[in-house]
Motif scaffolding. Structure first.
Motif, PDB file in Angstrom:
ATOM      1  N   ASN A  37      44.083  20.791 -23.110  1.00  0.00           N
ATOM      2  CA  ASN A  37      45.484  20.373 -23.213  1.00  0.00           C
ATOM      3  C   ASN A  37      45.579  18.870 -22.949  1.00  0.00           C
ATOM      4  O   ASN A  37      44.890  18.345 -22.069  1.00  0.00           O
ATOM      5  N   ASP A  38      46.440  18.194 -23.701  1.00  0.00           N
ATOM      6  CA  ASP A  38      46.661  16.774 -23.480  1.00  0.00           C
ATOM      7  C   ASP A  38      47.998  16.405 -24.104  1.00  0.00           C
ATOM      8  O   ASP A  38      48.484  17.101 -25.007  1.00  0.00           O
ATOM      9  N   SER A  40      48.441  13.751 -25.824  1.00  0.00           N
ATOM     10  CA  SER A  40      48.151  13.030 -27.062  1.00  0.00           C
ATOM     11  C   SER A  40      47.658  13.992 -28.138  1.00  0.00           C
ATOM     12  O   SER A  40      46.583  14.599 -27.994  1.00  0.00           O
ATOM     13  N   GLN A  41      48.423  14.123 -29.207  1.00  0.00           N
ATOM     14  CA  GLN A  41      47.992  14.960 -30.320  1.00  0.00           C
ATOM     15  C   GLN A  41      46.717  14.406 -30.958  1.00  0.00           C
ATOM     16  O   GLN A  41      45.842  15.172 -31.385  1.00  0.00           O
ATOM     17  N   GLU A  42      46.609  13.098 -30.994  1.00  0.00           N
ATOM     18  CA  GLU A  42      45.410  12.475 -31.556  1.00  0.00           C
ATOM     19  C   GLU A  42      44.167  12.881 -30.773  1.00  0.00           C
ATOM     20  O   GLU A  42      43.113  13.192 -31.357  1.00  0.00           O
ATOM     21  N   LEU A  44      43.827  15.602 -28.939  1.00  0.00           N
ATOM     22  CA  LEU A  44      43.580  17.030 -29.167  1.00  0.00           C
ATOM     23  C   LEU A  44      42.882  17.257 -30.499  1.00  0.00           C
ATOM     24  O   LEU A  44      41.964  18.084 -30.598  1.00  0.00           O
ATOM     25  N   HIS A  45      43.297  16.541 -31.528  1.00  0.00           N
ATOM     26  CA  HIS A  45      42.647  16.664 -32.835  1.00  0.00           C
ATOM     27  C   HIS A  45      41.181  16.235 -32.746  1.00  0.00           C
ATOM     28  O   HIS A  45      40.295  16.887 -33.321  1.00  0.00           O
ATOM     29  N   THR A  55      42.714  23.831 -28.805  1.00  0.00           N
ATOM     30  CA  THR A  55      43.536  22.827 -28.138  1.00  0.00           C
ATOM     31  C   THR A  55      44.999  23.246 -28.196  1.00  0.00           C
ATOM     32  O   THR A  55      45.392  24.028 -29.056  1.00  0.00           O
ATOM     33  N   SER A  56      45.775  22.706 -27.258  1.00  0.00           N
ATOM     34  CA  SER A  56      47.199  23.025 -27.226  1.00  0.00           C
ATOM     35  C   SER A  56      47.955  21.928 -26.489  1.00  0.00           C
ATOM     36  O   SER A  56      47.490  21.436 -25.457  1.00  0.00           O
ATOM     37  N   PRO A  57      49.145  21.557 -26.971  1.00  0.00           N
ATOM     38  CA  PRO A  57      49.968  20.587 -26.259  1.00  0.00           C
ATOM     39  C   PRO A  57      50.786  21.228 -25.146  1.00  0.00           C
ATOM     40  O   PRO A  57      51.465  20.529 -24.391  1.00  0.00           O
ATOM     41  N   GLU A  58      50.746  22.558 -25.046  1.00  0.00           N
ATOM     42  CA  GLU A  58      51.565  23.297 -24.085  1.00  0.00           C
ATOM     43  C   GLU A  58      50.771  23.596 -22.815  1.00  0.00           C
ATOM     44  O   GLU A  58      50.011  24.564 -22.750  1.00  0.00           O
TER      45      GLU A  58
END
Length: 270
Positions: A37-38, A40-42, A44-45, A55-58
């Protein structure tokens, strides 16, 4: 012990990546068992593409499903992160924190009755040669300690210590790579001064310190004895060591460790 367990990382920075790389390389976990989790979407990608992990933004969702939960965020955001995820962390989840200065007491206040482990690793975990000190919380049993030791042993060596000694660990091994980089750089500069090309001087310097460190670890001999083995009477090495002693290098390194340990204590009080 670790078979089929789900491991999650709250924070996907350099240290988290180093640990992910290490546990996957060691075969402790399969990519599908690992979630990062992080904010930053970048980032995570990148982690998903590089290591084929989930990966997850949550953060709350990641914490809820984890059986082993790593806290790998910056110290300045740890309180905010814990407030967001604490209610989702199960009592049987093992929580491992590498957040500098954040005490076991603070972890247990945020996560009542959860088995927590506080770890002080250093940056060479990124190349599988880290040094990590592990301190167990009130509700962490021997099995919890074995889980933490297995994970950090995959990226270097491990010692188990009481939390009261982690500031000293920070001053020695936590900050130690910085001291070593200064020494490598200085030795390389000296090699250039003596006539060596820069690239070769840097390799000679770094490999020499690496080899010396391995000799201490693998032989188990005191470094003083190993030093005596390479200091012939009237020879080159004793001439160089004499200059180091004259210039107070030993005392400077000692003072550096104490200064860093004291600063770690100061940061822990903030």
């Amino acid at each position: 012990m670790l078979q089929n367990k789900k491991i999650s990382f709250l924070g996907g920075g350099a240290m988290a990546e180093a640990l992910i790389r290490g546990i996957l390389k060691a075969g402790l976990f399969k990519p599908e068992q690992v979630t990062a989790n992080d904010i930053s979407q970048e980032r995570l990608h990148y982690l998903a593409d590089r290591y084929q992990i989930r990966t997850s933004p949550e953060g709350a969702a990641v914490a809820a499903e984890a059986e082993i939960l790593f806290l790998t965020v910056k110290p300045q955001v740890i309180n905010q992160v814990l407030k967001h995820v604490a209610s989702k962390v199960r009592k049987e989840t093992t929580v491992i924190s590498i957040v500098a200065g954040f005490t076991i007491a603070a972890l247990e206040e945020a996560l009542p009755q959860v088995p927590v482990v506080r770890v002080m690793p250093n940056t060479p975990v990124a190349v599988g040669e880290g040094m990590s000190a592990i301190a167990l919380g009130t509700f962490a049993d021997a099995g919890t300690g074995e889980i933490a030791s297995a994970i950090f042993s995959s990226v270097g060596q491990v010692v188990n210590l009481p939390e009261s000694l982690l500031d000293a660990v920070t001053g020695l091994s936590g900050s130690g790579p910085g001291y070593a980089f200064v020494m490598i750089d200085a030795l390389a500069d000296a090699g250039v001064r003596a006539g060596l090309p820069r690239a070769q001087a840097l390799l000679l310097s770094a490999q020499t310190l690496l080899g010396a460190a391995k000799m201490v670890i693998e032989t188990g001999e005191h470094p003083g004895k190993l030093r005596d083995m390479v200091t012939s009477p009237g020879g080159t090495t004793i001439a160089g060591i004499h200059v180091l002693e004259q210039r107070g290098v030993r005392a400077a390194l000692s003072d550096a460790v104490i200064a860093a340990a004291n600063r770690s204590r100061e940061l822990g009080k903030k």
